[in-house]
Design a protein around this motif. Structure first.
Motif, PDB file in Angstrom:
ATOM      1  N   PRO A  96      -4.255   3.154  -6.083  1.00  0.00           N
ATOM      2  CA  PRO A  96      -4.207   1.933  -5.274  1.00  0.00           C
ATOM      3  C   PRO A  96      -5.581   1.336  -4.999  1.00  0.00           C
ATOM      4  O   PRO A  96      -5.679   0.176  -4.620  1.00  0.00           O
ATOM      5  N   VAL A  97      -6.635   2.109  -5.177  1.00  0.00           N
ATOM      6  CA  VAL A  97      -7.951   1.601  -4.785  1.00  0.00           C
ATOM      7  C   VAL A  97      -8.890   1.410  -5.985  1.00  0.00           C
ATOM      8  O   VAL A  97     -10.092   1.179  -5.808  1.00  0.00           O
TER       9      VAL A  97
ATOM     10  N   CYS B 127     -12.532   6.693  -3.465  1.00  0.00           N
ATOM     11  CA  CYS B 127     -11.264   7.445  -3.439  1.00  0.00           C
ATOM     12  C   CYS B 127     -10.866   7.685  -1.992  1.00  0.00           C
ATOM     13  O   CYS B 127     -11.695   8.088  -1.172  1.00  0.00           O
ATOM     14  N   ILE B 128      -9.582   7.431  -1.670  1.00  0.00           N
ATOM     15  CA  ILE B 128      -9.111   7.656  -0.293  1.00  0.00           C
ATOM     16  C   ILE B 128      -8.210   8.878  -0.217  1.00  0.00           C
ATOM     17  O   ILE B 128      -7.496   9.067   0.759  1.00  0.00           O
ATOM     18  N   ASP B 129      -8.214   9.681  -1.275  1.00  0.00           N
ATOM     19  CA  ASP B 129      -7.543  10.970  -1.164  1.00  0.00           C
ATOM     20  C   ASP B 129      -6.036  10.885  -1.080  1.00  0.00           C
ATOM     21  O   ASP B 129      -5.408  11.773  -0.506  1.00  0.00           O
ATOM     22  N   CYS B 130      -5.452   9.839  -1.644  1.00  0.00           N
ATOM     23  CA  CYS B 130      -3.993   9.722  -1.539  1.00  0.00           C
ATOM     24  C   CYS B 130      -3.300  10.686  -2.493  1.00  0.00           C
ATOM     25  O   CYS B 130      -2.156  11.057  -2.286  1.00  0.00           O
TER      26      CYS B 130
ATOM     27  N   ARG C 111       0.453  12.421   3.599  1.00  0.00           N
ATOM     28  CA  ARG C 111      -0.368  11.426   2.892  1.00  0.00           C
ATOM     29  C   ARG C 111      -1.281  10.699   3.885  1.00  0.00           C
ATOM     30  O   ARG C 111      -2.463  10.473   3.612  1.00  0.00           O
TER      31      ARG C 111
ATOM     32  N   PHE D  60       0.826  -1.201   0.000  1.00  0.00           N
ATOM     33  CA  PHE D  60       0.000   0.000   0.000  1.00  0.00           C
ATOM     34  C   PHE D  60       0.870   1.264   0.000  1.00  0.00           C
ATOM     35  O   PHE D  60       0.695   2.157  -0.831  1.00  0.00           O
TER      36      PHE D  60
ATOM     37  N   LEU E 116     -14.357  10.466   6.878  1.00  0.00           N
ATOM     38  CA  LEU E 116     -15.556  10.993   6.203  1.00  0.00           C
ATOM     39  C   LEU E 116     -16.483   9.851   5.811  1.00  0.00           C
ATOM     40  O   LEU E 116     -17.697   9.918   6.013  1.00  0.00           O
TER      41      LEU E 116
ATOM     42  N   ARG F 253      -8.361  11.255   6.860  1.00  0.00           N
ATOM     43  CA  ARG F 253      -9.503  12.174   6.797  1.00  0.00           C
ATOM     44  C   ARG F 253     -10.578  11.603   5.861  1.00  0.00           C
ATOM     45  O   ARG F 253     -11.767  11.628   6.166  1.00  0.00           O
ATOM     46  N   SER F 254     -10.110  11.047   4.754  1.00  0.00           N
ATOM     47  CA  SER F 254     -11.038  10.475   3.786  1.00  0.00           C
ATOM     48  C   SER F 254     -11.777   9.275   4.379  1.00  0.00           C
ATOM     49  O   SER F 254     -12.998   9.131   4.232  1.00  0.00           O
TER      50      SER F 254
ATOM     51  N   PRO G 230      -9.692  -0.148   0.685  1.00  0.00           N
ATOM     52  CA  PRO G 230      -9.557   0.126   2.124  1.00  0.00           C
ATOM     53  C   PRO G 230     -10.796   0.789   2.722  1.00  0.00           C
ATOM     54  O   PRO G 230     -11.076   0.605   3.904  1.00  0.00           O
ATOM     55  N   MET G 231     -11.557   1.544   1.908  1.00  0.00           N
ATOM     56  CA  MET G 231     -12.775   2.155   2.457  1.00  0.00           C
ATOM     57  C   MET G 231     -13.746   1.064   2.908  1.00  0.00           C
ATOM     58  O   MET G 231     -14.262   1.107   4.023  1.00  0.00           O
TER      59      MET G 231
ATOM     60  N   ASP H 258     -16.873   7.790  -3.175  1.00  0.00           N
ATOM     61  CA  ASP H 258     -16.940   6.964  -1.961  1.00  0.00           C
ATOM     62  C   ASP H 258     -15.805   5.948  -1.898  1.00  0.00           C
ATOM     63  O   ASP H 258     -15.612   5.309  -0.869  1.00  0.00           O
TER      64      ASP H 258
ATOM     65  N   VAL I  56       1.455   4.284  -2.725  1.00  0.00           N
ATOM     66  CA  VAL I  56       1.160   5.683  -2.421  1.00  0.00           C
ATOM     67  C   VAL I  56       2.412   6.571  -2.551  1.00  0.00           C
ATOM     68  O   VAL I  56       2.349   7.673  -3.102  1.00  0.00           O
TER      69      VAL I  56
ATOM     70  N   ASN J 181      -4.243  12.835   4.960  1.00  0.00           N
ATOM     71  CA  ASN J 181      -5.276  12.922   3.915  1.00  0.00           C
ATOM     72  C   ASN J 181      -6.114  11.656   3.846  1.00  0.00           C
ATOM     73  O   ASN J 181      -7.343  11.699   3.745  1.00  0.00           O
ATOM     74  N   ILE J 182      -5.425  10.513   3.867  1.00  0.00           N
ATOM     75  CA  ILE J 182      -6.126   9.234   3.745  1.00  0.00           C
ATOM     76  C   ILE J 182      -7.005   9.006   4.978  1.00  0.00           C
ATOM     77  O   ILE J 182      -8.156   8.574   4.868  1.00  0.00           O
TER      78      ILE J 182
ATOM     79  N   MET K  23     -13.164  14.975   1.707  1.00  0.00           N
ATOM     80  CA  MET K  23     -12.578  15.439   0.461  1.00  0.00           C
ATOM     81  C   MET K  23     -12.312  14.266  -0.468  1.00  0.00           C
ATOM     82  O   MET K  23     -12.091  13.155  -0.038  1.00  0.00           O
TER      83      MET K  23
ATOM     84  N   VAL L  54      -2.199  10.259  -5.502  1.00  0.00           N
ATOM     85  CA  VAL L  54      -1.173   9.694  -6.376  1.00  0.00           C
ATOM     86  C   VAL L  54      -1.471   9.951  -7.858  1.00  0.00           C
ATOM     87  O   VAL L  54      -0.578  10.157  -8.671  1.00  0.00           O
TER      88      VAL L  54
END
Lengths: 138, 111
Positions: free
Chosen positions: B22-23, B40-43, A113, A57, A123, A119-120, A72-73, B38, A61, A116-117, B1, B45
């Motif tokens: 990655p996702v 996207c993890i906001d990395c 990074r 992972f 959410l 926080r996402s 991962p979500m 929903d 990234v 950000n991840i 975001m 890249v």
């Protein structure tokens, strides 16, 4: 926001060895942490595949290696006992590990990074899927 | 975001983004890609990978017009997780302003 993001784009690129050091150092802290340790032990079970997945992972990234493919979500949405304060603890341990191992520039690149991840994921877990803001600070 | 694909992608579709994501959160229409908000993890890249500079954070003023489009079509278009060749005339459309009105298509991409 845009300038912070531009900084990320030009940030230093870690080696695979550095990524492995971060992942293993960080999860060693997690496993002995009074708050996070029990949550991860319940969820992970077999650590070797998880550590390999986390190396992939972070390689994807930080090095755009394309080695990790997953959702991962969805994995985090299954975790019903995780709360906002657990993310704060996770980020604190992650930042501590990165700063122990790397130059400030590289450590901050990882931390930005991760923030950000995180926080996402928060959410998605606490604000988008029917959870109420009462679980947070509101 | 989350991150949002804007009209700069239309008729360019370089697909460099999908190899690094990655996702696997890109979905393909006939003339452009979109990001599933929903997933996207906001990395971030994907952003520097796009030759057309079509991907922006949803806090960017350019994103406002396309955030809903990304959300809507990521639910109906097919997922794209491997790179494919760009259209032969991609470079001619790269940088052309306001491509949405004439060139956007609701049609899904080819599998």
């Amino acid at each position: 926001m845009l300038s912070a993001f531009a900084d990320q784009c030009s940030s230093p690129v870690p080696s695979e060895v550095q990524i492995a050091a971060l992942v293993h150092g960080f999860y060693a802290k997690v496993r002995t942490d009074a708050v996070l340790g029990p949550i991860f032990e319940r969820t992970i079970g077999d650590w070797d595949p998880h550590l390999a997945k986390m190396r992939d992972f972070w390689s994807s990234v930080m090095r755009t290696s394309g080695r990790y493919h997953g959702n991962p979500m969805a994995a985090h949405l299954r975790l019903k006992t995780v709360r906002l304060e657990h993310f704060q603890r996770w980020l604190a341990l992650f930042a501590m590990t990165a700063r122990e191992l790397f130059t400030p520039e590289l450590a901050e690149a990882f931390i930005a990074r991760a923030e950000n991840i995180a926080r996402s994921l928060q959410l998605g877990m606490f604000y988008r899927r029917g959870h109420t803001a009462a679980e947070g600070s509101a | 975001m989350t991150f949002v694909v804007t009209d700069k992608c239309i008729r360019c579709k370089y697909t460099d983004c999908v190899t690094v994501c990655p996702v696997d959160c890109f979905y393909e229409g006939k003339t452009m890609l979109v990001i599933h908000p929903d997933e996207c993890i906001d990395c971030g890249v994907c952003v520097p990978e796009c030759p057309a500079e079509a991907i922006v954070p949803d806090t960017d003023p350019q994103a406002a017009a396309y955030a809903e489009l990304n959300q809507r079509f990521s639910k109906v278009w097919p997922n794209i997780a491997t790179r494919k060749p760009a259209p032969p005339d991609a470079k001619e459309w790269d940088g052309v302003p306001d491509k949405y009105p004439g060139q956007f298509s609701e049609e899904p991409g080819d599998d």
